[in-house]
Write a protein that holds these residues in place. Sequence first.
Motif, mmCIF file in Angstrom:
data_model
loop_
_atom_site.group_PDB
_atom_site.id
_atom_site.type_symbol
_atom_site.label_atom_id
_atom_site.label_comp_id
_atom_site.label_asym_id
_atom_site.label_seq_id
_atom_site.Cartn_x
_atom_site.Cartn_y
_atom_site.Cartn_z
ATOM 1 N N LEU A 48 -7.422 -1.471 5.132
ATOM 2 C CA LEU A 48 -6.262 -2.134 5.745
ATOM 3 C C LEU A 48 -6.607 -2.859 7.044
ATOM 4 O O LEU A 48 -6.055 -3.939 7.302
ATOM 5 N N HIS A 85 4.967 -0.642 2.449
ATOM 6 C CA HIS A 85 4.207 0.614 2.386
ATOM 7 C C HIS A 85 5.121 1.827 2.302
ATOM 8 O O HIS A 85 6.347 1.726 2.399
ATOM 9 N N TRP A 131 -8.692 -0.417 -3.862
ATOM 10 C CA TRP A 131 -8.869 -0.051 -2.452
ATOM 11 C C TRP A 131 -9.371 -1.253 -1.675
ATOM 12 O O TRP A 131 -10.272 -1.963 -2.123
ATOM 13 N N THR A 176 -2.664 -2.457 -3.191
ATOM 14 C CA THR A 176 -3.687 -1.423 -3.356
ATOM 15 C C THR A 176 -3.119 -0.314 -4.250
ATOM 16 O O THR A 176 -2.668 0.727 -3.778
ATOM 17 N N SER A 220 0.853 -1.182 0.000
ATOM 18 C CA SER A 220 0.000 0.000 0.000
ATOM 19 C C SER A 220 0.891 1.235 0.000
ATOM 20 O O SER A 220 1.739 1.392 0.874
ATOM 21 N N THR A 228 -1.004 4.091 7.686
ATOM 22 C CA THR A 228 -0.691 2.753 7.186
ATOM 23 C C THR A 228 0.195 2.004 8.168
ATOM 24 O O THR A 228 -0.034 0.820 8.473
#
Length: 484
Positions: free
Chosen positions: A325, A337, A322, A301, A267, A343
């Motif tokens: 999380l 990430h 999407w 994502t 992500s 996140t």
Amino acid sequence: MRVLFTIYPNSLAHLYPVVPLAWALQSAGHEVRIATHVSSAELIVRTGLTPVGLGDPEQPPVRLTDDCSPPRSPEDVDRYARVLGLTPEQREHWIVFYQYLMQPVSDYVRLDRSEASDLVDFASTWKPDLIFWDPTHPAGAVAARVSGAAHARFLIGHDMFGWCLDRLAERRDDLRAAGLDENPLASLIRPLAEHYGLEVDRELLYGQWSVETMLDGLRLPTSTKKLSMRHVPYVDPQLFPEWLHESPENKRCECCGRLGRRRIAMSLGESTRRFINGDWDRTPRILQALEGLEDLEVVATLDQAQLHDVKKVPHNVRPIDWVPLPQLMPTCSALIHHGGIGTYSAAVAAKVPQLVCDLADESLLMRLVEDDPNVMKAGTYRLGWEFGVREEGEASAPTAHWELPAKKVEATPVSEFMLSKGSGARLDHRAQSIEEMRELIWHVATDPSYHANAAALYDDWMAMPGPGDVVPDLEKLTVQNRRR
């Protein structure tokens, strides 16, 4: 009591962190409102909270207009850094404050727009007992002073404002001697404050106290009074995807037929993909590294803008625009990430090891792009521009392109924190080869020590007070600090 939150508009990164505390207060019997530009009302309604729309419904937020505030010039950034005597690491803190965060402050204290005055008018009428204000939205402090409410900053990340204000105060005489504004934040707020007969003092800049959501080791030292609260990950409620019901270790891959693969997530955040085309060279290189890891199922994502320069998506990677999380993380063995606080927190709450995308040797400084201004390259953004909202053809005047560094502003402190805790690693897509990245990803996902240290970090996180735990403290602080 009545509690008013005011936040930067149209940003999930600014809305979602306040929702757990807003709900804790509401569940304790308090009235809660969230004030921001009227265009964000639907986002707030989806959280189950009540919005207060600021500004003209016929006007877009300032950041989507031709006269939005540009970043401060690199030359000005460097002049201040020299006079303040900052180390290279401290200079990065100053860049975040002066070049990134001063933009939204500039946009939402303006007297020629109605957002700030609407906020003050609402507070004067509704009479909140407590106002929480986003540091990028200091009109909340003015509204509190005018209405007599107690007020506090809600910190969604590192306290760059408090840290930089402390440095400015320490070097006030040196700044004056160099012909520099001794407090550029105070200068931005002053016209709004003076419009309501107020002086810009320490309280108007720092708040009466601040809610601190960062773990020890990630906090910046400041002179402000702070109340600690655990950052609880939140996203809007959504239907749980069926493919998340079953653990990947118990099912067979549709592409290769492998059974019992580990799942990892990737992500890269929601903000950058709204404003730049592509994802530098980061996404293509990480996907190349993932291609060789057949025993991993990867949920990435990524939207079309981030996949712009990707020639091939490996068959073990599931790109999805999407997925919440908090739903995805409990099924994962690792998370790749961008270093964003929201996140990072989602992984901490699920005891998941992390690989943080970070270019340790690259400065955060933004620079104007000197080549063809009509070309939107990966890593550049245009003022007043956003994919799917206000795109290039809609701009009424040409605006400059700014080159962004290929990392999130929080990436380096977050990656260093994860390294210090032994619960993650730094993924440097430019310094590390494809093979080195591939080996590192596998190592973090499978080595038991990373998982044990991620569990220990979770324990540290759980030891912080939760949103419900701090409500009694907030009630006491409100009584002590309100002015009516």
